[in-house]
Design a protein around this motif. Structure first.
Motif, short mmCIF file in Angstrom:
data_model
loop_
_atom_site.label_atom_id
_atom_site.label_comp_id
_atom_site.label_asym_id
_atom_site.label_seq_id
_atom_site.Cartn_x
_atom_site.Cartn_y
_atom_site.Cartn_z
N THR A 72 0.76 -1.39 -0.21
CA THR A 72 0.10 0.01 -0.13
C THR A 72 0.94 1.17 0.01
N ARG A 73 0.26 2.30 0.11
CA ARG A 73 0.98 3.75 -0.24
C ARG A 73 0.59 4.51 0.86
N VAL A 74 1.43 5.43 1.42
CA VAL A 74 1.28 6.34 2.38
C VAL A 74 1.10 7.69 1.49
N PHE A 75 0.03 8.51 1.79
CA PHE A 75 -0.17 9.83 1.30
C PHE A 75 -0.08 10.82 2.30
N VAL A 76 1.27 11.74 1.85
CA VAL A 76 1.35 12.96 2.72
C VAL A 76 0.74 14.24 1.75
N ASN A 77 -0.09 15.08 2.46
CA ASN A 77 -0.81 16.05 2.02
C ASN A 77 -0.68 17.14 2.62
N LEU A 78 -0.33 18.35 1.90
CA LEU A 78 -0.20 19.75 2.70
C LEU A 78 -1.14 20.76 1.93
N GLN A 79 -2.51 21.25 2.76
CA GLN A 79 -3.15 22.13 1.91
C GLN A 79 -3.44 23.54 2.89
N VAL A 80 -3.63 24.44 2.28
CA VAL A 80 -4.16 25.68 3.12
C VAL A 80 -5.51 25.86 2.80
N VAL A 81 -6.30 25.85 4.06
CA VAL A 81 -7.46 26.09 3.90
C VAL A 81 -8.05 27.07 5.08
N ASP A 82 -8.57 28.15 4.76
CA ASP A 82 -9.00 29.19 5.74
C ASP A 82 -7.75 29.64 6.50
N ASN A 83 -6.63 30.13 5.92
CA ASN A 83 -5.72 30.62 6.74
C ASN A 83 -5.20 29.48 7.71
#
Lengths: 240, 743
Positions: B659-670
């Protein structure tokens, strides 16, 4: 002038700790390495020995009764430049910085690995015996911080007087960082100035090199003394 | 003891500052000197009145007696002075006359009046010419003679009517001849009559004038202030004209020494005795008065002491009572005593005079007492009235009711009072119309209306005060909610929400205490952690050192295995202790943050790069999705990298191969949101919260290395850095989410 044989195995090392078993274990290791161990169990005792005997290196515990390690170190530093390795149960970065800034040459946290400690002892003694007083050597030819010394003309790096073999890229990185010790370089800047190409997603590339340099210059690469990652910003060589 | 008491008495006299005079007490307690004196003064200041126990010892003090002496002394002296003035006025303001009352009865007006009575009687004895019947005349003479006779030896008289030859005398015959001759021969001028020895004072009528001779000296009876003038001027007229008087000669001599008459009552003697008694009584009374006043002046401090206690006692009475007594007394004096003194009505005689004098004195001393009261109690005299007591009583009465009832009661009371006033106003207007008492009805109605408005004004005022205080109370609650535990709220003690405010203040105090206790325990906790960490690490250092030494020994193969296990476990113990220490520090809010401007994007890249070897060794593919723009924030990079190191190493450790590991970075509402998702390699049969419990590990078998504190440290570090940490479990899908505020 001091006995050259010190580096070859007759250096006298003072071990100061209120725990006799720890002192004993360190001394056994020191003897195995060929040094002459001296023992003290509190601050005043250590100061006595330093006054009366010829000591080349001190391994000093911080938390001790009567006179704590840092105060004892300040007293010793009043008139001596013997290398001091601080031994402490405090592992916070701030404690390390404090110890080093107060005049320690190295900082080892408890519980320590005895191999690592011996390596540090050896490294400090080498620097002390071969180069004499590090702080007095200051010329434009050498870039220097702590035990690190970069020879600009020959483009060579010595750690505590011992030559380190670096690749061309690594040498460039070391030179860049050592020209302004303490300054934080982002990965992009390092990449652009060393590789001389535009940088895009180079964090990994730079980090790989940094890790390799660390393995060559640091005694314990997991707890680096010189080459440090400043998380979220970049990399730097500590100014000591 | 003797000298001591003497000295302190001296102090009493010389030190007017000791106005309340407790020096007697000082002697009783047997202490002296300035310190003890200061104490006793202090006592006087606080108590005002000495206790009975105090004055019951060794040297008694009599404050009341002294004060009564003062009052009586002043009163008696005053009476004597007034009496003397009255006497003087009766004596035509002739001091000599007044003096003679005590010294010489013969110079008093009563004596002269009495003598005049006798003289006229004597003249009547010889002037019987108008009477036709001799027998009748002799009867009259007998009556008149009786008056003269009852004086006995005090009087010697000789009267003759030259026309009728009637002679009236009580003088022995041998002397009488000489006297008769001298009387008849004499005409006018300086006449010396031969009288018996011991009778140096006599009156002589020579037919036209009356002479008064005392010890051969003619007194000037014509002077207006001589008192003889009025008495003697009418003698010829009394005798029936100058013609008739020509034939009458009369001599009346008074004895030098007045003696009682065993055969009759001598008016002279009686009057003399009365005057003597009055004189002596006056002098004695005056002396008593002076003595009393002197005594009270000597015991000035005792007098002061009584006045102080009297004033404090009087202070307890309402102003209205005092005003009532004052009015009664002055009405009494003006109506009763005034009437008597003016002689218009009321009881007369000695009793009347005594009562009226007592009335006057009562009024005067009442004034004195009132002045005392005011000088001691000051404004309190006026503040202690029935209105103040009524409002005090009302407050007490109201305090028995709970707050909401009280407020309602006030409204009801206002409405009731308004209705009553309206009824009174309407009634008075009706009376005005019916009975025609115009002005009276209108003024009552007007007063009612004014009163009604005043009551409404007062109610609105008190309502406004209550509302503003309620506002203060609410503000205070708001402040406390926001964490201000130091500002105290204060309202007047007569406020209706006083109790509530006090309770709130107590609550605040309690919260303050709890907070400081908590802070203290936090500090203790971090001290404990630091010490424990040291105490754990020291033996661990020894263990590690000796295990190392053992490992270097030449040992049999199986023993080397044992040692390597020891070495591994020592390493794990070391990590565990370090993690525990870090976690404790973070959860007890003792983490020191090193805040710098960082790029979260770069931080995650660095962390991944740092862990590259571990990731590649695991063979788990990482899908990293980061924005191109830097995600800048002010935070502690080292702490955050620890968070991501823990999360990433967890993902590596517990991911299902393939399986894979998902690393995610998002900017939501400051907000920067980092999610790390992986598919677990085991069944996650636990709740999200449970996994964050310290020591809990996803894998219940606990055989792998690691402290089990990774997630807990990640969570507490995130929170210490001002972020939010969440775990989501969806089947085998494990998601860790870190939300961090951006700069």
């Amino acid at each position: 002038m001091k006995n050259n044989d010190a580096s070859t195995g007759k250096a006298r090392v003072l071990v100061v700790d209120d725990d006799r078993d720890i002192v004993n274990a360190i001394c056994i290791n020191l003897e195995k390495e060929g040094y002459v161990p001296l023992r003290a169990y509190d601050g005043p005792e250590a100061l006595d020995i330093i006054q009366t005997q010829n000591v080349h290196l001190i391994i000093l515990d911080v938390m001790m009764p009567k006179l704590d390690g840092l105060s004892a170190m300040l007293k010793i530093r009043e008139d001596r430049n013997i290398p001091i390795i601080i031994l402490s149960a405090k592992s916070e970065d701030s404690d390390k910085v404090l110890g080093l800034s107060m005049g320690a040459d190295d900082y080892v946290t408890k519980p320590f690995n005895s191999m690592e400690l011996m390596a540090r002892v050896k490294s400090q003694l080498r620097r002390y015996m071969t180069l004499g007083d590090v702080h007095e050597r200051n010329s434009s030819r050498f870039l220097q911080t702590g035990g690190l010394c970069f020879d600009v003309e020959n483009r060579t790096l010595t750690v505590d007087g011992e030559l380190v073999k670096l690749t061309a890229t690594e040498t460039k990185i070391v030179e860049l960082l050592m020209r302004s010790p303490g300054r934080i370089f982002p990965a992009e800047e390092i990449y652009e100035r060393v590789w001389e190409q535009p940088a895009y997603r180079v964090e990994n590339t730079v980090m790989v090199h940094i890790r390799r340099i660390r393995e060559k210059i640091e005694i314990n690469p997991k707890e680096p003394k010189y080459l440090k990652v400043v998380w979220g910003i970049g990399y730097k060589i500590e100014k000591i | 003891m003797d000298t001591k008491s003497k000295r302190s008495e001296q102090e009493v006299v010389t030190d007017p500052a000791n106005s309340l005079g407790f020096e007697g007490n000082e002697n009783e307690t047997g202490v002296s000197g300035p310190v003890a004196k200061a104490d006793s003064k202090d006592e006087a200041g606080t108590k005002g009145v000495p206790t009975a126990a105090h004055s019951g010892k060794a040297k008694r003090t009599h404050p009341f007696r002294t004060w009564i002496c003062f009052v009586l002394g002043i009163s008696i002296i005053g009476t004597c002075i007034v009496g003397a003035l009255v006497g003087l006025s009766l004596a035509n303001w002739n001091w000599e006359e007044l003096k003679s009352v005590f010294l010489d009865y013969k110079h008093t007006i009563p004596f002269k009046q009495q003598t005049t009575v006798y003289f006229y009687a004597l003249l009547s004895l010889v002037d019987v010419s108008d009477h036709n019947n001799l027998t009748e005349a002799s009867e009259v003479a007998e009556v008149l003679d009786y008056r003269l006779v009852r004086e006995g030896e005090n009087l010697k008289y000789y009267a003759v009517n030259l026309d009728s030859g009637i002679v009236a005398t009580n003088i022995e015959e041998d002397l009488c001849e000489d006297l008769a001759k001298a009387v008849t021969e004499a005409h006018s001028g300086e006449i010396m009559l031969p009288l018996p020895d011991g009778y140096g004072y006599y009156w002589y009528f020579d037919g036209s004038r009356t002479h008064v001779i005392e010890n051969d000296k003619h007194l000037d009876v014509d002077r207006l202030d001589s008192a003889y003038h009025n008495l003697l001027v009418d003698v010829p007229q009394y005798l029936g004209g100058k013609e008739k008087a020509q034939s009458i000669r009369a001599v009346l001599a008074v004895s030098d020494v007045l003696i009682p008459n065993p055969y009759g009552e001598s008016a002279y003697y009686r009057n003399q005795q009365v005057f003597r008694v009055i004189g002596w009584a006056y002098l004695v009374t005056l002396c008593i008065g002076v003595f009393m006043l002197g005594y009270s002046i000597l015991k000035y401090d005792e007098k002061k002491e009584f006045e102080a206690s009297l004033a404090s006692w009087l202070g307890g009475f309402w102003l209205e009572v005092k005003i009532g007594i004052t009015i009664l007394l002055f009405v009494g004096v003006l109506g009763f005593a005034g009437a008597i003194l003016l002689g218009t009505s009321g009881p007369t005689g000695v009793l009347g005079v005594v009562v009226s004098v007592l009335c006057v004195y009562a009024a005067l001393w009442w004034v004195y007492v009132i002045i005392l009261d005011i000088s001691y109690n000051g404004k309190q005299v006026f503040a202690n009235n029935c209105i103040a007591h009524f409002s005090e009583w009302m407050t007490l009465y109201e305090s028995k009711y709970p707050w909401e009832k009280l407020m309602l009661k006030r409204v009801y009371r206002l409405i009731g009072a308004e209705i009553c006033l309206a009824i009174i106003a309407v009634l008075s207007v009706i009376i005005l119309i019916v009975a025609g008492h115009g002005a009276f009805g209108f003024s009552v109605a007007a007063i009612c209306v004014v009163l009604a408005f005043y009551l409404i004004y007062r109610y609105v005022q008190s309502f406004a005060t209550t509302v503003s205080e309620m506002g203060l109370l609410m503000d205070q609650i708001e402040r406390m909610k926001n964490g201000d535990l130091d500002t105290k709220l204060s309202v007047n003690s007569d406020s209706v929400i006083y109790d509530a405010v006090q309770n709130l203040n107590d609550l605040q105090e309690g919260m303050n205490l709890a907070v400081s206790e908590k802070l203290k325990s936090e500090r203790l906790k971090i001290d404990l952690i630091t010490n424990m960490s040291h105490d754990l690490k020291t033996p661990l250092t020894s263990i590690a050192s000796y295990v190392d030494l053992l490992a270097k020994e030449d040992l049999p193969a199986h023993v080397k295995d044992y040692v390597s296990i020891l070495s591994q476990k020592t390493e794990r113990l070391k990590n565990l202790i370090q993690d525990l220490f870090d976690l404790s520090k973070a959860t007890s809010n003792n983490l020191a943050l090193d805040i710098k401007e960082i790029d979260l994007c770069r931080l995650i890249e660095q962390t991944l790069a740092d862990m590259e070897e571990l990731i590649q060794d695991s063979g788990i593919p990482f899908k990293v999705d980061l924005p191109d723009e830097p995600v800048l924030m002010k935070n502690d990079g080292a702490k955050l990298s620890r968070v991501f190191q823990n999360l990433l190493s967890n993902a590596v450790k517990y991911s299902l191969p393939g399986t894979r590991v998902f690393v995610n970075l998002q900017v939501v509402d400051n907000e920067a949101v980092v999610t790390i998702k992986n598919t677990a390699n085991y069944e996650m049969n636990f709740e999200e919260e449970d996994i964050l419990e310290r020591f809990a590990r996803g894998d219940a078998s606990r055989t792998t290395e690691g402290s089990g504190l990774g997630l807990s440290i990640a969570k507490s570090y995130t929170e210490a850095c001002g972020g939010k940490f969440a775990i989501r479990i969806d089947g085998d899908q494990f998601t860790a989410e870190v939300r961090l505020p951006m700069a």
